[in-house]
Design a protein around this motif. Structure first.
Motif, PDB file in Angstrom:
ATOM      1  N   ILE A   9      -0.449   3.001   1.616  1.00 49.64           N
ATOM      2  CA  ILE A   9      -0.113   3.877   2.780  1.00 49.64           C
ATOM      3  C   ILE A   9       1.826   4.484   3.596  1.00 49.64           C
ATOM      4  O   ILE A   9       1.714   5.816   3.579  1.00 49.64           O
ATOM      5  CB  ILE A   9       0.380   3.027   3.951  1.00 49.64           C
ATOM      6  CG1 ILE A   9       0.780   1.590   4.115  1.00 49.64           C
ATOM      7  CG2 ILE A   9      -1.489   2.650   4.977  1.00 49.64           C
ATOM      8  CD1 ILE A   9       0.776   1.078   5.071  1.00 49.64           C
ATOM      9  N   TRP A  10       2.282   3.714   1.947  1.00 45.47           N
ATOM     10  CA  TRP A  10       3.873   4.434   2.060  1.00 45.47           C
ATOM     11  C   TRP A  10       3.659   5.479   0.379  1.00 45.47           C
ATOM     12  O   TRP A  10       5.066   6.088   0.234  1.00 45.47           O
ATOM     13  CB  TRP A  10       4.724   3.508   1.269  1.00 45.47           C
ATOM     14  CG  TRP A  10       4.471   3.041   0.065  1.00 45.47           C
ATOM     15  CD1 TRP A  10       3.319   1.497   0.438  1.00 45.47           C
ATOM     16  CD2 TRP A  10       3.854   3.115  -1.029  1.00 45.47           C
ATOM     17  NE1 TRP A  10       3.566   0.753  -0.613  1.00 45.47           N
ATOM     18  CE2 TRP A  10       3.312   2.052  -1.568  1.00 45.47           C
ATOM     19  CE3 TRP A  10       4.423   4.081  -1.627  1.00 45.47           C
ATOM     20  CZ2 TRP A  10       3.176   1.727  -3.181  1.00 45.47           C
ATOM     21  CZ3 TRP A  10       4.319   3.891  -3.190  1.00 45.47           C
ATOM     22  CH2 TRP A  10       3.818   2.557  -3.965  1.00 45.47           C
ATOM     23  N   CYS A  11       2.362   5.888   0.427  1.00 48.22           N
ATOM     24  CA  CYS A  11       2.748   7.015  -0.742  1.00 48.22           C
ATOM     25  C   CYS A  11       1.929   8.583  -0.349  1.00 48.22           C
ATOM     26  O   CYS A  11       0.705   9.248   0.239  1.00 48.22           O
ATOM     27  CB  CYS A  11       0.994   6.187  -1.900  1.00 48.22           C
ATOM     28  SG  CYS A  11       0.888   7.767  -3.306  1.00 48.22           S
ATOM     29  N   TYR A  38      -2.904  -0.690  -2.034  1.00 48.49           N
ATOM     30  CA  TYR A  38      -1.694  -1.279  -3.028  1.00 48.49           C
ATOM     31  C   TYR A  38      -1.215  -2.566  -2.628  1.00 48.49           C
ATOM     32  O   TYR A  38      -0.852  -3.445  -3.583  1.00 48.49           O
ATOM     33  CB  TYR A  38      -0.760  -0.319  -3.862  1.00 48.49           C
ATOM     34  CG  TYR A  38      -0.673  -0.806  -4.856  1.00 48.49           C
ATOM     35  CD1 TYR A  38      -0.994  -0.831  -6.081  1.00 48.49           C
ATOM     36  CD2 TYR A  38       0.518  -1.176  -4.367  1.00 48.49           C
ATOM     37  CE1 TYR A  38      -0.442  -1.599  -7.057  1.00 48.49           C
ATOM     38  CE2 TYR A  38       1.798  -1.890  -5.273  1.00 48.49           C
ATOM     39  CZ  TYR A  38       1.558  -2.056  -6.573  1.00 48.49           C
ATOM     40  OH  TYR A  38       2.100  -2.748  -7.779  1.00 48.49           O
ATOM     41  N   ASP A  39      -1.090  -2.824  -1.702  1.00 52.57           N
ATOM     42  CA  ASP A  39      -0.630  -4.394  -1.238  1.00 52.57           C
ATOM     43  C   ASP A  39      -1.605  -5.144  -0.308  1.00 52.57           C
ATOM     44  O   ASP A  39      -0.343  -5.986  -0.333  1.00 52.57           O
ATOM     45  CB  ASP A  39       0.468  -3.620   0.428  1.00 52.57           C
ATOM     46  CG  ASP A  39       1.753  -2.544  -0.565  1.00 52.57           C
ATOM     47  OD1 ASP A  39       2.221  -2.828  -1.401  1.00 52.57           O
ATOM     48  OD2 ASP A  39       1.309  -1.282   0.066  1.00 52.57           O
ATOM     49  N   LYS A  42      -4.933  -7.303  -3.828  1.00 52.42           N
ATOM     50  CA  LYS A  42      -4.235  -7.393  -4.868  1.00 52.42           C
ATOM     51  C   LYS A  42      -5.357  -8.214  -5.978  1.00 52.42           C
ATOM     52  O   LYS A  42      -5.151  -7.616  -6.894  1.00 52.42           O
ATOM     53  CB  LYS A  42      -3.696  -8.616  -4.970  1.00 52.42           C
ATOM     54  CG  LYS A  42      -1.712  -8.912  -3.875  1.00 52.42           C
ATOM     55  CD  LYS A  42      -1.385  -7.103  -5.164  1.00 52.42           C
ATOM     56  CE  LYS A  42      -0.333  -7.213  -4.437  1.00 52.42           C
ATOM     57  NZ  LYS A  42       0.530  -5.629  -4.556  1.00 52.42           N
TER      58      LYS A  42
END
Lengths: 90, 380
Positions: A9-11, A38-39, A42
């Protein structure tokens, strides 16, 4: 063929790619895709060996789940469609 | 795309370099500098005057060495008689009808000399310069003053390049993902705007600190050389990134990111609105201080150029505010689009790539000018 999409979400690039994939999926309803965060996911990251490099990652798999192609970063819609056509019957 | 980049670059170079104001019938301010070999104060003043010459290109410095030249001694004595001044020691500096005897530091005697230069400029030149400044006629806009326009354009260009830096955007994207999940739209807007304004304020403080440092250091040559080298390195990095043409988000700092995300989550979910607002402001301060490293070079280069201008204090800060606004444009676009459409959006890499190309060219030009022709950077 199946496409695994891995993003975060931060990308910024992942957000750019999101509507491109939405269009592709709408235009090719037969195409199977799966998204992993990604977070959050895993386990899946480990399975697909995503631990360094750049996001987003797009992994093209054949019917037997063997990796056909791995793309990273921002990819144009035309290029994605080309790969999808190339690997459609795999 | 290429056409647009070429048009942008050529107009930038056109504005920044070609429209250096031309002064008609300019009158130089003349300084007669009497000095002697082996005199340390004279050596200090000589360095100071060299720097002043860069700052005031219209300055004409006549240098007279008196320990080996009788004609120069006679001239010094003649000046002494004219000005009723004691000329038993050097350095001795004559500016128009005034003089300064001796040299301490640039803040004491140096300031006295600079003030006299300004006085002479104001008496002889300023009105003339104002009148004779070349104006540019632009379609739809009309007459504009080249000197007034050059700094805003440079500010716009550097801030744009600095702003299109995806490195600093991940925090905002995190926040947007949390805000979009909120039911209370008013709360969503206020918390988002508070985060953006606080981030801008941290950057403003950072720029102001650089600016004040450069104003304090004044005309020290090594500072200019270091900043010129920083600009050249920044240009080279931009060139490398442009050639590498990498897109995407580098995977790194898992722990730091997770920690920030958890804190952001706990702050935004606080029931008490004031606590949530305070928390988000503090978090914006903390995370932006850490992320300042993302663009360490550009603010230093920009504030160094800004400090080379003799502007009233309020104008310095107005330029910093303008810089911040341009710097935040991409964040504002991402934020407002997400808040209005309720969908997170990203900025395409083609814009980042174009900014690397523009950044590379601007930085290389600035670096070279700062090293060899700093007066051009001051646009006359």
């Amino acid at each position: 063929m199946k496409v695994i999409k891995i993003g975060a979400i931060w990308c910024n690039a992942c957000l750019v790619m999101r509507p491109r994939w939405q269009e592709i999926e709408q235009e090719n309803s037969w195409l199977k895709t799966q998204y992993f965060d990604y977070d959050q996911d895993k386990e899946q990251l480990k399975k697909y060996r995503v631990d360094s490099g750049n996001l987003p990652v797009f992994i093209f798999l054949d019917k037997a789940e063997n990796e056909l192609l791995r793309l990273t970063g921002e990819i144009s819609k035309d290029k994605l469609l080309q790969f999808i056509t190339d690997y459609k019957d795999k | 795309m290429w056409k647009k980049v070429i048009v942008f670059l050529s107009s930038l170079i056109f504005f920044c370099l070609n429209f250096i104001p031309v002064y008609a019938n300019k009158t130089d301010v003349i300084i007669d500098f009497f000095w002697a070999e082996g005199c340390p104060h004279c050596a200090h003043e000589k360095i100071f005057l060299d720097e002043l010459k860069i700052k005031y290109p219209d300055l004409q410095i006549n240098s007279y060495e008196i320990s080996k030249n009788q004609t120069n001694i006679n001239l010094l004595q003649q000046k002494g008689r004219q000005l009723s001044a004691d000329v038993s020691g050097v350095p001795f500096t004559v500016i128009g009808s005034n003089y300064v005897s001796g040299f301490g530091t640039k803040d004491t005697t140096g300031k006295q000399i600079e003030d006299l230069i300004k006085q002479n400029l104001s008496q002889e030149q300023i009105e003339k310069v104002q009148r004779d400044l070349v104006s540019i006629h632009l379609p739809f806009i009309g007459e504009i003053n080249a000197k007034q326009m050059s700094l805003p354009i440079l500010t716009l260009a550097i801030a744009l390049v600095d702003g299109f830096n995806p490195c600093a955007m991940w925090t905002l994207l995190f926040l947007i993902s949390l805000l979009l999940g909120m039911k209370n739209r008013k709360r969503m807007w206020i918390l988002g705007i508070a985060f953006i304004v606080s981030s801008a304020f941290v950057y403003f403080l950072f720029l102001a600190a650089w600016l004040n440092l450069f104003i304090f250091l004044g005309l020290v040559i090594w500072v200019r050389v270091i900043i010129a080298l920083v600009a050249l390195v920044a240009g080279a990095i931009n060139l490398k990134e442009y050639i590498e043409n990498k897109s995407g988000c580098k995977i790194m700092g898992d722990e730091k990111r997770q920690k920030f995300f958890e804190k952001l989550k706990s702050v935004t979910s606080k029931k008490n609105f004031i606590l949530a607002l305070g928390g988000i402001i503090l978090l914006a301060f903390a995370v932006n201080l850490v992320e300042l490293i993302c663009s360490a070079g550009l603010p230093a280069i920009y504030t160094k150029i800004l400090s080379m201008y003799q502007l009233p204090t309020w104008q310095y800060y107005l330029y910093l505010i303008f810089y911040i606004f341009v710097f935040m444009i991409d964040d504002l676009f991402v934020f407002f689009t997400a808040m209005v459409t309720l969908q997170a959006v990203g900025i395409q890499s083609k814009y980042t790539k174009a900014s690397h190309l523009v950044g590379e060219i601007i930085m290389l030009i600035i670096g070279l000018l700062m090293l060899f022709k700093p007066d051009i950077l001051m646009f006359g």
